[in-house]
Write an enzyme that holds these catalytic residues in place. Structure first.
Site, PDB file in Angstrom:
ATOM      1  N   GLU A  67       0.836  -1.214   0.000  1.00  0.00           N
ATOM      2  CA  GLU A  67       0.000   0.000   0.000  1.00  0.00           C
ATOM      3  C   GLU A  67       0.868   1.261   0.000  1.00  0.00           C
ATOM      4  O   GLU A  67       0.593   2.229  -0.707  1.00  0.00           O
ATOM      5  CB  GLU A  67      -0.916  -0.037   1.228  1.00  0.00           C
ATOM      6  CG  GLU A  67      -1.695   1.223   1.529  1.00  0.00           C
ATOM      7  CD  GLU A  67      -2.944   1.386   0.669  1.00  0.00           C
ATOM      8  OE1 GLU A  67      -2.802   1.384  -0.559  1.00  0.00           O
ATOM      9  OE2 GLU A  67      -4.031   1.532   1.249  1.00  0.00           O
ATOM     10  N   THR A  91      -5.122  10.373  -4.564  1.00  0.00           N
ATOM     11  CA  THR A  91      -5.138  10.375  -3.092  1.00  0.00           C
ATOM     12  C   THR A  91      -4.138  11.387  -2.542  1.00  0.00           C
ATOM     13  O   THR A  91      -4.437  12.109  -1.592  1.00  0.00           O
ATOM     14  CB  THR A  91      -4.828   8.959  -2.547  1.00  0.00           C
ATOM     15  OG1 THR A  91      -5.807   8.077  -3.070  1.00  0.00           O
ATOM     16  CG2 THR A  91      -4.892   8.911  -1.031  1.00  0.00           C
TER      17      THR A  91
HETATM   18  N1  HSE Z   1      -8.047   7.677   4.732  1.00  0.00           N
HETATM   19  C1  HSE Z   1      -7.390   8.057   3.506  1.00  0.00           C
HETATM   20  C2  HSE Z   1      -7.823   9.435   3.068  1.00  0.00           C
HETATM   21  C3  HSE Z   1      -7.711   7.156   2.353  1.00  0.00           C
HETATM   22  O1  HSE Z   1      -9.004   9.748   3.181  1.00  0.00           O
HETATM   23  O2  HSE Z   1      -6.991  10.187   2.572  1.00  0.00           O
HETATM   24  C4  HSE Z   1      -7.231   5.777   2.450  1.00  0.00           C
HETATM   25  O3  HSE Z   1      -6.029   5.551   3.124  1.00  0.00           O
END
Ligand code: HSE
Length: 315
Positions: free
Chosen positions: A137, A190
């Site tokens: 990951e 992300t």
């Molecule tokens: N929790 C993370 C975020 C996504 O919302 O940026 C997955 O790791």
């Protein structure tokens, strides 16, 4: 003929991280979509090799050190002194990536779970596999997070109290709870969705968010759907990220009008999830959410699922 005689096939499910009020802590698993990985022993050469990737539109690398699933598997094989073992790995992406549905976590979990089952010399428990899946990951997202990894491995609803010590817990799922997830075809990275977040929050926001997370957990354990509904609110992250997703508030309103308990962004988006007290409401919420995207000509995928209780499995 006989290609898969000494093979293992696994399925790792998509997951929804954050669950509105549990940024970077909470997550749950869906029954579909997910990734499939097949690993087979190959005595004709040494080492792990990615031999086939389907469903990724040519976007995933074959190199071990760049591929999430293979890297997680490699880190595991190294740790048990088996990195010379000839293993072929086929990766069948059966879920969208960059969707906020834990695609990289599913690949990492599937990769390490498959080689653990294949080598069998030192079978590790799912808990012992977490850190290897996190290696995978980390390669994909640059962050060592278990909020998608944990539900993908264990199934159910999980809470990561601390990533570094792997202080991870599975929570109770009340009977009937169903998830609706819609993935609009827009791209969100992300890294960017994290980079845009303010580093500061107010005391008021902290109190609201932690009270909601506490309320959600109590609601899950007591099967109190009203409390779950009141608690499924994100006062910190959602207001900052909503603008990345076209028609987010319209979709959210449509889900709530259809009777969902709550609706927010899945992981870092663009997928949007809703939770409902039964499958009928979950399906109705899904159609209402989809209608907004259809009206605005945004391609999308809809998934309705109970909370997956098994996590990654051997097929
Ligand atoms: N929790 C993370 C975020 C996504 O919302 O940026 C997955 O790791």
């Amino acid at each position: 003929v006989g290609k898969y005689k000494s093979g293992i096939k696994v399925f790792a499910p998509a997951t929804v991280a954050n669950m509105a009020c549990g940024f970077d802590c909470l997550g749950f698993a869906l029954n579909q979509p997910g990734d499939e990985i097949i690993v087979t022993l190959n005595d004709s050469r040494k080492g792990l090799k990615v031999t086939e990737i389907t469903g990724a539109g040519g976007k995933l690398p074959y190199e071990i050190e760049k591929n999430t699933a293979a890297w997680a598997a490699h880190c595991f094989l190294e740790s048990i002194g088996e990195s010379d073992r000839g293993i072929d790995m086929e990766i069948h992406k059966k879920m969208p990536f960059g969707s906020g549905l834990g695609s990289s976590a599913a690949s990492a979990v599937a990769g390490v779970f498959a080689v653990n089952a294949l080598t069998q010399q030192h079978p590790f428990t799912k808990k012992e596999l977490i850190s290897f899946a996190m290696d995978g990951e980390e390669l994909a997202s640059g962050a060592r997070h278990a909020d998608n990894i944990a539900p993908c491995l264990f199934g159910g609803i999980t809470m990561v109290r601390d990533n570094s010590t792997l202080d991870i817990h599975r929570l109770s799922t009340p009977r009937g709870l169903h998830a609706t997830v819609i993935y609009p075809h827009v791209e969100i990275l992300t890294k960017e969705a994290r980079g845009m977040l303010s580093k500061e929050i107010t005391l008021k926001q902290h109190i609201q968010q932690s009270s909601n997370m506490g309320g959600l957990i109590v609601g899950l354990y007591n099967g109190d759907f009203d409390l779950i509904g009141r608690s499924l609110q994100d006062v910190i992250i959602e207001p900052q990220r909503a603008k990345l997703i076209p028609f987010f508030y319209e979709v959210q309103e449509a889900a709530m009008k259809a009777g969902a308990l709550g609706c927010s962004i899945s992981g870092s988006g663009p997928s949007i999830f809703a939770l409902s007290a039964n499958s009928l409401i979950a399906e109705e919420a899904g159609l209402a959410m989809q209608k907004i995207f259809k009206e605005n000509k945004i391609r999308n995928e809809l998934y309705v699922s109970p909370i997956n209780q098994e996590g990654v499995i051997l097929l």
